[in-house]
Design a protein around this motif. Structure first.
Motif, PDB file in Angstrom:
ATOM      1  N   GLU A   1       0.806  -1.220   0.000  1.00 27.46           N
ATOM      2  CA  GLU A   1       0.000   0.000   0.000  1.00 27.46           C
ATOM      3  C   GLU A   1       0.843   1.276   0.000  1.00 27.46           C
ATOM      4  N   ASP A   2       1.993   1.251   0.662  1.00 28.57           N
ATOM      5  CA  ASP A   2       2.855   2.444   0.670  1.00 28.57           C
ATOM      6  C   ASP A   2       3.314   2.787  -0.745  1.00 28.57           C
ATOM      7  N   ALA A   3       3.595   1.766  -1.537  1.00 26.73           N
ATOM      8  CA  ALA A   3       3.995   2.004  -2.927  1.00 26.73           C
ATOM      9  C   ALA A   3       2.839   2.616  -3.721  1.00 26.73           C
ATOM     10  N   VAL A   4       1.622   2.142  -3.475  1.00 33.02           N
ATOM     11  CA  VAL A   4       0.452   2.695  -4.160  1.00 33.02           C
ATOM     12  C   VAL A   4       0.257   4.159  -3.787  1.00 33.02           C
ATOM     13  N   ARG A   5       0.417   4.487  -2.509  1.00 30.91           N
ATOM     14  CA  ARG A   5       0.287   5.888  -2.081  1.00 30.91           C
ATOM     15  C   ARG A   5       1.319   6.772  -2.768  1.00 30.91           C
ATOM     16  N   SER A   6       2.551   6.296  -2.855  1.00 33.41           N
ATOM     17  CA  SER A   6       3.591   7.073  -3.528  1.00 33.41           C
ATOM     18  C   SER A   6       3.297   7.209  -5.020  1.00 33.41           C
ATOM     19  N   ARG A   7       2.774   6.139  -5.641  1.00 30.19           N
ATOM     20  CA  ARG A   7       2.434   6.203  -7.070  1.00 30.19           C
ATOM     21  C   ARG A   7       1.329   7.224  -7.305  1.00 30.19           C
ATOM     22  N   ALA A   8       0.382   7.299  -6.377  1.00 27.75           N
ATOM     23  CA  ALA A   8      -0.714   8.274  -6.496  1.00 27.75           C
ATOM     24  C   ALA A   8      -0.183   9.712  -6.469  1.00 27.75           C
ATOM     25  N   LEU A   9       0.898   9.946  -5.755  1.00 28.50           N
ATOM     26  CA  LEU A   9       1.496  11.278  -5.695  1.00 28.50           C
ATOM     27  C   LEU A   9       2.072  11.711  -7.045  1.00 28.50           C
ATOM     28  N   LEU A  10       2.376  10.741  -7.901  1.00 25.72           N
ATOM     29  CA  LEU A  10       2.891  11.062  -9.236  1.00 25.72           C
ATOM     30  C   LEU A  10       1.781  11.424 -10.215  1.00 25.72           C
ATOM     31  N   GLY A  11       0.539  11.221  -9.799  1.00 23.74           N
ATOM     32  CA  GLY A  11      -0.601  11.564 -10.642  1.00 23.74           C
ATOM     33  C   GLY A  11      -1.035  10.397 -11.528  1.00 23.74           C
ATOM     34  N   LEU A  12      -2.251  10.502 -12.021  1.00 21.14           N
ATOM     35  CA  LEU A  12      -2.807   9.443 -12.870  1.00 21.14           C
ATOM     36  C   LEU A  12      -2.360   9.649 -14.305  1.00 21.14           C
TER      37      LEU A  12
END
Length: 199
Positions: free
Chosen positions: A188-199
């Motif tokens: 989940e931490d990786a998903v949160r960081s990926r979300a910070l990069l935008g869709l």
């Protein structure tokens, strides 16, 4: 003040990750095999890549760091013009963390930047510690330039493991980060960081 990487650098990393992504086949469940990522990076960087597992606890790697992997790159090329890289994954860590750590190290190869260097001739070393790409201050980055190298490797791994189109589709159709994490084989931490990069 929190450190945000230069937008131009982030675009460059995204371009490099898209080159790798174009060589991969993602399964219906969203995951891509680490073997196919290794093969694509090997071709792109002209590097023979091997990996193995070891208990970092037994190796007495300093416990002050949450290290998922270490990589040694032999900078001098062999007679065929290829480099050699060896990645050791921390067998004490969960599978999803090791998976991300492996692709993070491959990001160092693609970005051609490393955390630690011994005179730049014999070998270079790097280590994956955490996912968070925006957790450092400008002052910390000024004191330790290796932080930016780590952030760049993380951004590469986040894009390769969760490509934009599939990530957007999954985020919009899922009820939680946990579902997205399971879909892509990351935590989940990786998903949160990926979300910070935008869709």
């Amino acid at each position: 003040m929190e450190h945000f990487m230069n937008e131009e650098v982030r675009k460059e990393i995204r371009g490099k990750s898209e080159k790798i992504i174009s060589k991969l086949n993602y399964n219906n469940d969203g995951m891509v095999s680490t073997e196919s990522i290794i093969k694509a990076v090997s071709e792109e960087t002209n590097t023979d890549i091997s990996f193995s597992y070891a208990s970092f606890e037994k190796l007495k790697v300093p416990s002050g760091f949450d290290i998922g992997a270490m990589m040694c790159v032999q900078n001098e090329k062999d007679s065929s013009g290829r480099r050699k890289a060896t990645i050791i994954l921390n067998s004490d860590k969960p599978v999803k963390f090791r998976r991300f750590s492996l692709v993070h190290e491959l990001g160092h190869l693609v970005n051609d930047n490393y955390t630690i260097s011994k005179d730049g001739k014999e070998y270079t070393l790097s280590a994956h510690i955490q996912y968070n790409i925006f957790s450092f201050t400008d002052k910390q980055c000024d004191v330790d330039p290796a932080i930016e190298s780590e952030q760049q490797a993380n951004i590469f791994a986040l894009h390769v493991l969760m490509p934009s189109k599939a990530f957007k589709t999954q985020v919009l159709s899922s009820d939680s980060f946990s579902e997205v994490a399971d879909y892509f084989g990351v935590d989940e931490d990786a998903v949160r960081s990926r979300a910070l990069l935008g869709l």
